[in-house]
Each structure stands twice: as structure tokens, then as C-alpha cells.
Write a protein that holds these residues in place. Structure first.
Motif, PDB file in Angstrom:
ATOM      1  N   TRP A  51       0.944  -1.229  -0.140  1.00  0.00           N
ATOM      2  CA  TRP A  51      -0.046  -0.098   0.044  1.00  0.00           C
ATOM      3  C   TRP A  51       0.714   1.282   0.146  1.00  0.00           C
ATOM      4  CZ3 TRP A  51      -3.616  -1.635   4.440  1.00  0.00           C
ATOM      5  CH2 TRP A  51      -4.918  -2.484   3.922  1.00  0.00           C
ATOM      6  N   SER A  52       0.573   2.333  -0.920  1.00  0.00           N
ATOM      7  CA  SER A  52       1.192   3.433  -0.762  1.00  0.00           C
ATOM      8  C   SER A  52       0.561   4.195   0.596  1.00  0.00           C
ATOM      9  CB  SER A  52       0.682   4.438  -1.985  1.00  0.00           C
ATOM     10  OG  SER A  52      -0.635   4.583  -2.005  1.00  0.00           O
ATOM     11  N   GLN A  53       1.243   5.227   0.960  1.00  0.00           N
ATOM     12  CA  GLN A  53       0.749   5.994   2.339  1.00  0.00           C
ATOM     13  C   GLN A  53      -0.581   6.771   2.111  1.00  0.00           C
ATOM     14  OE1 GLN A  53       0.229   9.581   2.553  1.00  0.00           O
ATOM     15  NE2 GLN A  53      -0.523   9.196   4.822  1.00  0.00           N
ATOM     16  N   PRO A  54      -0.947   7.090   0.737  1.00  0.00           N
ATOM     17  CA  PRO A  54      -2.421   7.580   0.824  1.00  0.00           C
ATOM     18  C   PRO A  54      -3.403   6.444   1.103  1.00  0.00           C
ATOM     19  CG  PRO A  54      -1.071   8.650  -0.825  1.00  0.00           C
ATOM     20  CD  PRO A  54      -0.436   7.649  -0.030  1.00  0.00           C
ATOM     21  N   VAL A  55      -3.075   5.176   0.241  1.00  0.00           N
ATOM     22  CA  VAL A  55      -4.105   4.158   0.306  1.00  0.00           C
ATOM     23  C   VAL A  55      -4.209   3.405   1.841  1.00  0.00           C
ATOM     24  CG1 VAL A  55      -4.318   1.658  -0.191  1.00  0.00           C
ATOM     25  CG2 VAL A  55      -3.687   3.048  -1.898  1.00  0.00           C
ATOM     26  N   LEU A  56      -3.037   3.440   2.499  1.00  0.00           N
ATOM     27  CA  LEU A  56      -2.800   3.197   4.063  1.00  0.00           C
ATOM     28  C   LEU A  56      -3.779   4.156   4.681  1.00  0.00           C
ATOM     29  CD1 LEU A  56      -2.041   1.653   6.535  1.00  0.00           C
ATOM     30  CD2 LEU A  56       0.069   3.218   6.637  1.00  0.00           C
ATOM     31  N   GLU A  57      -3.996   5.510   4.401  1.00  0.00           N
ATOM     32  CA  GLU A  57      -4.462   6.416   5.195  1.00  0.00           C
ATOM     33  C   GLU A  57      -5.880   6.090   5.026  1.00  0.00           C
ATOM     34  OE1 GLU A  57      -4.008  10.989   6.235  1.00  0.00           O
ATOM     35  OE2 GLU A  57      -3.557  10.495   4.224  1.00  0.00           O
ATOM     36  N   ARG A  58      -6.473   6.022   3.625  1.00  0.00           N
ATOM     37  CA  ARG A  58      -7.854   5.586   3.279  1.00  0.00           C
ATOM     38  C   ARG A  58      -8.184   4.432   4.123  1.00  0.00           C
ATOM     39  NH1 ARG A  58     -11.206   2.484   0.345  1.00  0.00           N
ATOM     40  NH2 ARG A  58     -13.400   3.773   0.175  1.00  0.00           N
ATOM     41  N   GLN A  59      -7.571   3.397   3.983  1.00  0.00           N
ATOM     42  CA  GLN A  59      -7.975   2.121   4.634  1.00  0.00           C
ATOM     43  C   GLN A  59      -8.117   2.287   6.227  1.00  0.00           C
ATOM     44  OE1 GLN A  59      -9.165   0.257   2.863  1.00  0.00           O
ATOM     45  NE2 GLN A  59      -7.588  -0.912   1.419  1.00  0.00           N
TER      46      GLN A  59
END
Length: 207
Positions: A51-59
Motif C-alpha cells: 500500500w502507498s501511504q495515501p492508500v493506507l490512510e484511506r483504509q
């Protein structure tokens, strides 16, 4: 409910070093998660799924951990926190609810089912991410037919981990018994008419 489930994870908590595959911004985002078991889950998944950081943040913001917990028994909860998400049965990929904020549709806008379908196809990559692990897009408005009638399934996916097709029927408003019966019919028809030439090991699943 989430607090009760997390309380049962105390014995499963283990110290874990920093992963070389995650950046400082990943760990800064992870530090916002208060519960150790929940934070460990996101760390495992971020590393495993790249996961990229933005994807991690969204999850994290879409409460992925809490949504997955709702379909787990106690053993599944322990496994989820210590090993991340493993997909062995259809229930392992079910989330309650699915979060479609990536569509960026105003809450006041009343969608027709066809508009929702078009929006999901336009944002297919984030939709696949929201569906979960192992999903591949197969078809939109796929026709299945009897000798006298044609039917159209809104969206069809294949999960290569479960080795089964996933049929999605889009409905606006409250789900009815008629809707459930219709999807059950689609699953049985798809099983009879479509799997003959492919033969994955799992029976089609409806969402």
C-alpha cells in the motif's frame, strides 16, 4: 462491539520491528491508530499489499479493520490481528459496510442504479481495492439466458484466491426478499450456464 473484540486480543499482541518496506510517512500514519492490535493489522497489510501511504490512510479512515472484524469469530479475530487478512472462504472478504467514498458523489445526489454502475466502472481500480484481495473484473451487464428469457447481471468479478465468481447486483433503497430471490436465481443460473466451460472450484457468490 469493536472494543470488546480488541480486548480479546491481548494475548496475541507481539512486539514487531520496523519494516524496511514501509516509509516514515507510513509509520507516521500508523501512529494515529491507538489500538495496538488494529495498528499491527494495518502494518502487516500495508507491507504485504504494498500500500502507498495515501492508500493506507484511506483504509484506516474507512475503518477496514472494524469492517472485517464483523464477519469473524474469535479465532478469526485473533488471526486477523496477528497475521493480517487471509482469504480462505467467502466470508473472509466480506466487509460491513463497503465504503464508496472514492466515487466523490454528493450525498444529496440521488443516483439511479445505472449511474452507480457507471461510476463504479469509471473508478474500477479503487473499487477493486475496496472489494478486497484477489478480485479481477470479468464483465458488466453480463447476459445469462434461458430458452425463453434473457437476464443481465450488473457486475461480475472473479476471485482467484477463492476460485469463484462473484456476482454483484446494484439496488437503490431498501433490499427486499424479491431482490434476494433474484440474486439467488442468478447464482444458480450462472453456476449452470457459465461455469461449464471454466470450472473453477468454488460456486458463484452474490454480493
Amino acid at each position: 462491539m469493536l472494543d470488546d473484540l480488541l480486548a480479546s486480543l491481548g494475548e496475541a499482541e507481539k512486539l514487531k520491528g520496523f519494516s524496511p518496506n514501509l516509509s516514515w510517512t507510513h509509520y507516521r500514519t500508523l501512529s494515529t491508530v491507538e489500538q495496538h492490535a488494529e495498528r499491527l493489522f494495518y502494518e502487516i497489510e500495508a507491507e504485504r499489499c504494498n500500500w502507498s501511504q495515501p492508500v493506507l490512510e484511506r483504509q484506516i479512515h474507512s475503518h477496514l479493520f472494524a469492517r472485517l472484524l464483523k464477519s469473524q469469530d474469535k479465532a478469526g479475530v485473533l488471526k486477523l490481528a496477528s497475521e493480517g487478512q487471509t482469504v480462505e472462504r467467502p466470508m473472509d472478504v466480506i466487509k460491513h459496510p463497503y465504503v464508496l467514498d472514492f466515487l466523490e458523489i454528493e450525498e444529496s445526489h440521488r443516483l439511479h442504479e445505472s449511474e452507480l454502475e457507471a461510476a463504479l466502472i469509471e473508478k474500477l481500480q479503487p473499487f477493486l481495492l475496496e472489494l478486497g484481495k484477489g478480485f479481477a473484473f470479468v464483465a458488466r451487464q453480463q447476459r445469462i439466458s434461458t430458452e425463453s428469457q434473457h437476464f443481465y447481471i450488473d457486475l461480475v468479478f472473479y476471485n482467484y484466491l477463492l476460485k469463484c465468481f462473484v456476482l454483484i447486483g446494484l439496488k437503490m433503497g431498501k433490499l427486499t426478499h424479491q431482490d434476494v430471490g433474484q440474486m439467488d436465481m442468478y447464482v444458480r443460473m450462472y453456476d449452470d450456464l457459465k461455469r461449464a466451460g471454466c470450472r473453477p472450484t468454488g460456486r458463484p457468490t452474490a454480493l
